[in-house]
Write an enzyme that holds these catalytic residues in place. Structure first.
Site, PDB file in Angstrom:
ATOM      1  N   ASP A 244       3.569  55.282  31.133  1.00 22.36           N
ATOM      2  CA  ASP A 244       4.538  54.299  29.836  1.00 22.36           C
ATOM      3  C   ASP A 244       3.396  54.571  28.857  1.00 22.36           C
ATOM      4  O   ASP A 244       3.538  55.429  28.197  1.00 22.36           O
ATOM      5  CB  ASP A 244       4.954  52.685  30.049  1.00 22.36           C
TER       6      ASP A 244
ATOM      7  N   TYR B  12       5.453  48.212  20.108  1.00 23.61           N
ATOM      8  CA  TYR B  12       6.665  49.087  19.458  1.00 23.61           C
ATOM      9  C   TYR B  12       7.041  49.159  18.188  1.00 23.61           C
ATOM     10  O   TYR B  12       7.380  50.036  17.750  1.00 23.61           O
ATOM     11  CB  TYR B  12       7.744  47.910  20.849  1.00 23.61           C
TER      12      TYR B  12
ATOM     13  N   HIS C 157       9.020  53.740  37.851  1.00 22.72           N
ATOM     14  CA  HIS C 157       8.626  53.656  36.392  1.00 22.72           C
ATOM     15  C   HIS C 157       7.250  53.127  36.521  1.00 22.72           C
ATOM     16  O   HIS C 157       6.052  54.169  35.853  1.00 22.72           O
ATOM     17  CB  HIS C 157       8.886  53.186  35.628  1.00 22.72           C
TER      18      HIS C 157
END
Length: 402
Positions: free
Chosen positions: A189, A328, A380
């Site tokens: 990630d 982000y 993930h």
């Protein structure tokens, strides 16, 4: 909970972190907030097309409020040594677990969102003590696991600029500060992007990297997937499968990232409501959510209910729901695109991840690819879901660099 000790004269000093012990009043207040949740009506569809389902969230909330015990997680965390060090004006938290094998290779492992150091707890013992976990003494690692800025026990930036490039450089500083003359790095990630960027910086001490979410999607394929265009002509079968998998993520699962990339401060609800926070975290990607939903239906999926709630509770108690999301907003890089890493790279592709590039893409993205494996299971959060497979991949993938 106090997480700092008295600040030393030299900012570069590494100092022990205080024992992790949140007041009982905070845990009682958390349970009260869960029980006071104002629920919406049930979704008018029978599938997950409208998001996290009411039944799943109510099962999670009941267990969280009535049966879950945070103190067990606290004890697991406190069994490891935790430290703080100031880098570029910000306190960085990390755990540093040394192997009993003196010639062990240092490795820095970076989590992602919505993860934390809790993601890596299951891999610490097998990596540092391989002879007790199916490995050889020559497989041993000294393990460093930092919390990213704005996450967990690390400081929350009060100014802009703490994007992935800055974090990658901070990790290089951290490893130098720990006296590592040679080391490797691993990530998934955000951790995968940061680890790639450490490979771009390529300090002489960094021998190579391992990633379980490779930045290997050719730019023209990434653009087509993002825009929902048909798959480009000429793709091999495994490339077409990887394209479809990425296109699905962009179409169905990307909304949370877009919100945090544009308006992270708007998410007051996840700082105020524990159930709101839990739903936001569960909705990271479809395959992970489906796995977690099955866990709360009583099925064994590699994760347990406590695994899931340990991580969510850490976010709640540290009040890092919004500060973590700002990464982000800070990021300016294409997440899945090659970053021009020139040092040796090992790639593990887990089939249920949001991005599982085939070998052909990995070979183009990483000129010094030393290992590639497409596994039969895992998603993930590989270190968390499939720690045994993950540890074996790290050992095998980086063995040639010792």
């Amino acid at each position: 909970m106090p997480v700092t000790t008295t600040r030393p004269p030299a900012a570069s000093t590494i100092r022990p972190m205080a024992k992790i012990e949140f007041p009982e009043a905070e845990l009682k207040a958390l349970r009260a907030r869960i029980e006071a949740t104002r629920w919406p009506e049930k979704e008018p569809v029978s599938d997950t097309s409208q998001g996290v389902q009411l039944a799943t969230m109510q099962k999670l909330a009941r267990y969280w409020a009535k049966e879950y015990d945070w103190r067990k997680c606290e004890a697991r965390l406190n069994a490891l040594p935790h430290f703080l060090t100031e880098i570029d004006g910000l306190d960085i938290h990390f755990t540093h677990v040394r192997s009993k094998h003196d010639d062990a290779l240092p490795i820095i492992v970076t989590h992602g969102w919505p993860g934390s150091v809790i993601e890596q707890l299951k891999i610490v013992e097998p990596l540092t003590n391989p002879t007790a976990h199916g490995g050889k003494a020559s497989d041993a690692f000294h393990v460093v696991i930092p919390s990213m800025p704005g996450y967990g026990f690390s400081g929350r930036p009060t100014t802009t600029g703490w994007g992935p490039v800055h974090i990658a450089r901070a990790w290089i500083t951290l490893m130098k500060r720990l006296g590592c003359k040679r080391y490797v790095a691993q990530g998934g990630d955000w951790g995968a992007l940061i680890t790639d960027l450490m490979g771009v910086e390529a300090p002489p001490e960094l021998l190579g990297i391992h990633t379980n979410m490779a930045g290997a999607v050719p730019p023209e394929i990434d653009k087509a997937a993002l825009t929902g265009a048909p798959a480009p002509d000429g793709l091999a079968a495994d490339e077409k499968k990887a394209y479809d998998q990425l296109a699905f993520f962009y179409k169905i699962d990307l909304a949370y990232a877009l919100e945090m990339a544009t308006r992270p401060q708007t998410l007051y609800g996840i700082a105020d409501s524990p159930v709101g926070l839990a739903a936001w975290i569960l909705d990271h990607d479809t395959r992970s959510y489906e796995l977690i939903a099955r866990v709360f239906d009583g099925k064994s999926e590699g994760l347990t209910r406590d695994d899931v709630l340990d991580n969510i509770t850490l976010y709640w108690l540290t009040n890092t729901a919004v500060s973590s999301g700002r990464l982000y907003w800070e990021n300016k890089l294409a997440f899945f695109a090659p970053k021009n890493v020139t040092i040796p790279v090992a790639v593990s592709a887990f089939p249920d991840d949001i991005d599982a590039p085939p070998r052909s893409w990995a070979e183009k993205a990483y000129p010094k690819l030393i290992h590639y494996n497409k596994l039969d299971k895992g998603g993930h959060f590989a270190a968390w879901e499939q720690p045994k497979l993950f540890v074996e991949e790290v050992r095998t993938g980086l063995r040639s660099l010792r």
